[in-house]
Design a protein around this motif. Structure first.
Motif, PDB file in Angstrom:
ATOM      1  N   ASP A 130       0.826  -1.209   0.000  1.00  0.00           N
ATOM      2  CA  ASP A 130       0.000   0.000   0.000  1.00  0.00           C
ATOM      3  C   ASP A 130       0.860   1.259   0.000  1.00  0.00           C
ATOM      4  OD1 ASP A 130      -2.372  -1.354  -0.065  1.00  0.00           O
ATOM      5  OD2 ASP A 130      -2.712  -1.294   2.092  1.00  0.00           O
ATOM      6  N   ASN A 131       2.162   1.089   0.090  1.00  0.00           N
ATOM      7  CA  ASN A 131       3.077   2.230   0.134  1.00  0.00           C
ATOM      8  C   ASN A 131       3.938   2.238  -1.125  1.00  0.00           C
ATOM      9  OD1 ASN A 131       4.947   4.224   0.653  1.00  0.00           O
ATOM     10  ND2 ASN A 131       5.609   3.394   2.619  1.00  0.00           N
ATOM     11  N   PRO A 132       3.736   3.184  -2.041  1.00  0.00           N
ATOM     12  CA  PRO A 132       4.506   3.194  -3.293  1.00  0.00           C
ATOM     13  C   PRO A 132       6.005   3.341  -3.090  1.00  0.00           C
ATOM     14  CG  PRO A 132       3.255   5.237  -3.027  1.00  0.00           C
ATOM     15  CD  PRO A 132       2.762   4.299  -1.974  1.00  0.00           C
ATOM     16  N   ASN A 133       6.418   3.876  -1.951  1.00  0.00           N
ATOM     17  CA  ASN A 133       7.849   4.055  -1.704  1.00  0.00           C
ATOM     18  C   ASN A 133       8.561   2.734  -1.420  1.00  0.00           C
ATOM     19  OD1 ASN A 133       7.995   7.097  -1.693  1.00  0.00           O
ATOM     20  ND2 ASN A 133       6.434   6.765  -0.133  1.00  0.00           N
ATOM     21  N   GLU A 134       7.803   1.683  -1.158  1.00  0.00           N
ATOM     22  CA  GLU A 134       8.411   0.378  -0.892  1.00  0.00           C
ATOM     23  C   GLU A 134       8.653  -0.423  -2.176  1.00  0.00           C
ATOM     24  OE1 GLU A 134       5.715  -1.561   1.704  1.00  0.00           O
ATOM     25  OE2 GLU A 134       6.257  -0.365   3.478  1.00  0.00           O
ATOM     26  N   GLY A 147      -1.190   5.076  -3.722  1.00  0.00           N
ATOM     27  CA  GLY A 147      -1.098   4.074  -2.668  1.00  0.00           C
ATOM     28  C   GLY A 147      -2.440   3.870  -1.997  1.00  0.00           C
ATOM     29  N   ASN A 148      -2.420   3.273  -0.819  1.00  0.00           N
ATOM     30  CA  ASN A 148      -3.579   2.965   0.027  1.00  0.00           C
ATOM     31  C   ASN A 148      -4.262   1.661  -0.358  1.00  0.00           C
ATOM     32  OD1 ASN A 148      -3.338   4.985   1.843  1.00  0.00           O
ATOM     33  ND2 ASN A 148      -4.904   6.307   0.977  1.00  0.00           N
ATOM     34  N   GLU A 149      -4.704   1.497  -1.597  1.00  0.00           N
ATOM     35  CA  GLU A 149      -5.386   0.273  -2.027  1.00  0.00           C
ATOM     36  C   GLU A 149      -4.536  -0.391  -3.107  1.00  0.00           C
ATOM     37  OE1 GLU A 149      -9.582   0.900  -2.859  1.00  0.00           O
ATOM     38  OE2 GLU A 149      -9.521   2.718  -1.671  1.00  0.00           O
ATOM     39  N   GLY A 150      -3.392  -0.907  -2.696  1.00  0.00           N
ATOM     40  CA  GLY A 150      -2.401  -1.322  -3.670  1.00  0.00           C
ATOM     41  C   GLY A 150      -1.605  -0.096  -4.096  1.00  0.00           C
ATOM     42  N   SER A 151      -0.560  -0.285  -4.852  1.00  0.00           N
ATOM     43  CA  SER A 151       0.264   0.834  -5.310  1.00  0.00           C
ATOM     44  C   SER A 151       0.635   0.616  -6.763  1.00  0.00           C
ATOM     45  CB  SER A 151       1.543   0.951  -4.470  1.00  0.00           C
ATOM     46  OG  SER A 151       1.229   1.262  -3.130  1.00  0.00           O
TER      47      SER A 151
END
Length: 588
Positions: free
Chosen positions: A244-248, A270-274
């Motif tokens: 849920d975190n695009p930075n990961e 993010g939030n609901e998948g990325s």
């Protein structure tokens, strides 16, 4: 003897007063069943400008006498129920009115009272019931802090409401049930293109609506109502890396933008998948039919290419939204579908509706097939029975979806639906489509300044309780995108403008700033930045608008400056509300 007579008379009076037990009042009813509706997942503010405080524990602040709250549930109805409030310790005296339709009861809440407070007897209609809470008078700061509403009844009334907060159900429940149409496609074909036409009826487009037209296994394409002043055409593709975190997302699993249209924003979500997100801010209108066309095609190198095109009759030609490359994927178009959802927890009590028509798919041989069958499904809020204000299927020769608004009846989930064929094959100039948009090169990597010595020395307000472990002004410079500064909203909400002041504890040479909006609501729109070297004399150094996106946003100054203090002033929000939030600020 005189005193003995007095004692005898006293005893006689006492015995006479205790000789008969107290009889129940004629209008009192004995109930065998009860249930409690938690306000945290079933309540909406239905009137009033000042926002009420509402969290998972119920009403946390209610200060305005203009505020009206609605608590909703569905049942099979009954002639008699007793309604009770479960409240936190009352601060001051207040009076509120509880009503169901024309039935009204006034309730006195005394200072220091807590727990169960009886309201009175009501008749419950069949279907959805709205319990309205109106503010009348108060001596304290709040009218009441109400956790739940308890309803005593006899027999079975089949109550449906959001019953618990497991898996964050209160949040999803207040958004309302999401519903979908999965289209039946021909077997054993490599499908590249999906075409769909969509019309939202006038008045069925409240804030928070996402009318998704062209879904696929790895993403979606549709239009949104983002605020009272902004609407979008949105095309997104999920990363193969699940988070849920695009930075990961690792570099080799990130979505790449290959092409985009004029004035189209591209970034991450993010939030609901990325994954990769693109959108065009476009003031589309309810009552107008819009066309959507998108393709899914493997590139033969272990990637898949996704492209979305949008046709607005006001423009009169196809526009490209974007083209994405998804790594570690080798697929043609799978699972064409549409869905309807609400992404704003404050508007889940308002109904919305959409019609879909003339669906076609095109295979790699160039053959079109019309899609006339669809399966209707819902999300866990629908399938659990927590919310049953949903419908979908076919009507007037078209497919449709409907949700929220607390209506009846509902459409059975997993039901199959047919529409009559239109036999109107789309006429598309595919060669002309390839000429649209501009190619995208990789963005420049920005080397930000070290923040370890920075300090937030002043701020207009911050949220110290309602956002859990975050919400503080210092979170703007902690280097973490999952923490954020939020203006105060519990108690008396702070109003725009919102601001904070940053001390670099040095005078670095600043060429620009890097912002990350909060990955959620309350994103800042217009801003001003001031600079000072003595904390007394301030000069404007930048102004503009931040995008309504959680991705990295870069503001480059016209000329570099050496400065010690920076004051950031937020002027308004993208969602039109009084609140501000910002995840991170940097400089380079």
């Amino acid at each position: 003897m005189k005193y003995m007579n007095i004692i005898f008379l006293t005893l006689l009076i006492s015995l006479m007063s205790c000789s008969e037990p107290e009889q129940p009042k004629a209008n009192e009813i004995s109930y065998s069943n009860s249930f409690s509706i938690p306000l945290g997942g079933n309540t909406y503010q239905i009137a009033g400008q000042e926002m009420v405080g509402l969290d998972q524990n119920g009403i946390s602040s209610w200060t305005s006498d203009q505020t009206v709250l609605g608590v909703f549930f569905k049942s099979s109805g009954t002639e008699n129920v007793d309604l009770n409030l479960i409240i936190e310790t009352q601060e001051g005296n207040s009076e509120i009115e509880v009503s169901i339709g024309d039935q009204k009861q006034k309730v006195q809440l005394s200072n220091g009272v807590s727990g169960l407070v009886k309201v009175g007897n009501f008749k419950i209609p069949v279907g959805y019931t709205a319990i309205e809470l109106n503010a009348l008078t108060k001596t304290g700061a709040n009218f009441a802090k109400i956790r739940s509403i308890n309803i005593e009844h006899n027999g079975e009334i089949n109550a449906h409401y959001v019953k618990d907060n497991e898996d964050n159900n209160f949040y999803w429940g207040r958004r309302g049930p999401s519903v979908h149409l999965g289209y039946t496609t021909p077997d054993n074909q490599n499908i590249k293109w999906f075409y769909n036409e969509m019309t939202i009826p006038a008045g069925e487009d409240p804030i928070g609506s996402y009318f998704m037209a062209n879904g696929f296994a790895e993403g979606y394409f549709g239009i949104q109502v983002n605020s009272a002043t902004e609407r979008r055409v949105l095309f997104s593709v999920w990363s193969p890396y699940v988070t849920d975190n695009p930075n990961e997302i690792p570099e080799d699993e990130r979505i790449l933008v290959l092409k985009k249209g004029a004035e189209v924003y591209t970034g991450e979500f993010g939030n609901e998948g990325s994954g990769g997100q693109s959108y065009l801010v476009y003031n589309w209108s309810a009552g107008t039919t819009y066309k959507f066309l998108n393709s899914v095609e493997p590139d033969g190198k272990g990637n898949t290419i996704y492209t979305g095109y949008f046709y607005a009759p006001e423009v009169g030609e196809w526009q490209i939204i974007s083209r994405f490359q998804r790594p570690k994927t080798n697929t043609w178009y799978k699972r064409p579908h549409s869905f309807l959802e609400n992404f704003n927890t404050r508007t889940g009590h308002i109904g919305r509706k959409v019609f879909y028509d003339n669906q076609w798919v095109r295979n790699i041989e160039g053959e079109w097939t019309e899609l006339t069958e669809a399966r209707f499904t819902g999300d866990p809020i629908a399938s659990s029975g927590f919310r049953m204000d949903y419908a979908g299927g076919s009507k007037d020769g078209k497919f449709y979806l409907q949700n929220c608004g607390f209506f009846t009846p509902h459409t059975p989930l997993s039901s199959m639906h047919l529409r009559s064929p239109n036999n109107q094959t789309p006429v598309i100039d595919f060669e002309a489509l390839e000429t649209l948009g501009v190619e995208i090169t990789a963005p420049e990597t920005i080397a930000e300044l070290d923040k370890s010595a920075w300090e937030i020395v002043e701020f207009s307000s911050e949220e110290t309780s309602g956002e859990g472990a975050t919400g503080r002004a210092k979170d703007i410079i902690d280097g973490k995108l999952d923490t954020y500064w939020h203006s105060q909203w519990t108690g008396t909400a702070a109003q725009y403008p919102h601001s904070f002041t940053l001390d670099f504890h040095a005078t670095p040479n600043i060429k620009g700033f890097v912002f990350h909006q909060r990955d959620g609501s309350r994103k800042i729109k217009d801003y001003k930045i001031y600079g000072s070297n003595d904390f007394t004399s301030w000069s404007p150094i930048s102004s503009g608008s931040l995008l309504n996106s959680a991705g990295q946003q870069v503001v480059t100054l016209n000329e570099p400056i050496n400065i010690r203090y920076i004051k950031f002033e937020a002027l308004n929000a993208h969602d039109g509300q009084d609140f501000a939030a910002l995840a991170e600020m940097g400089a380079f």
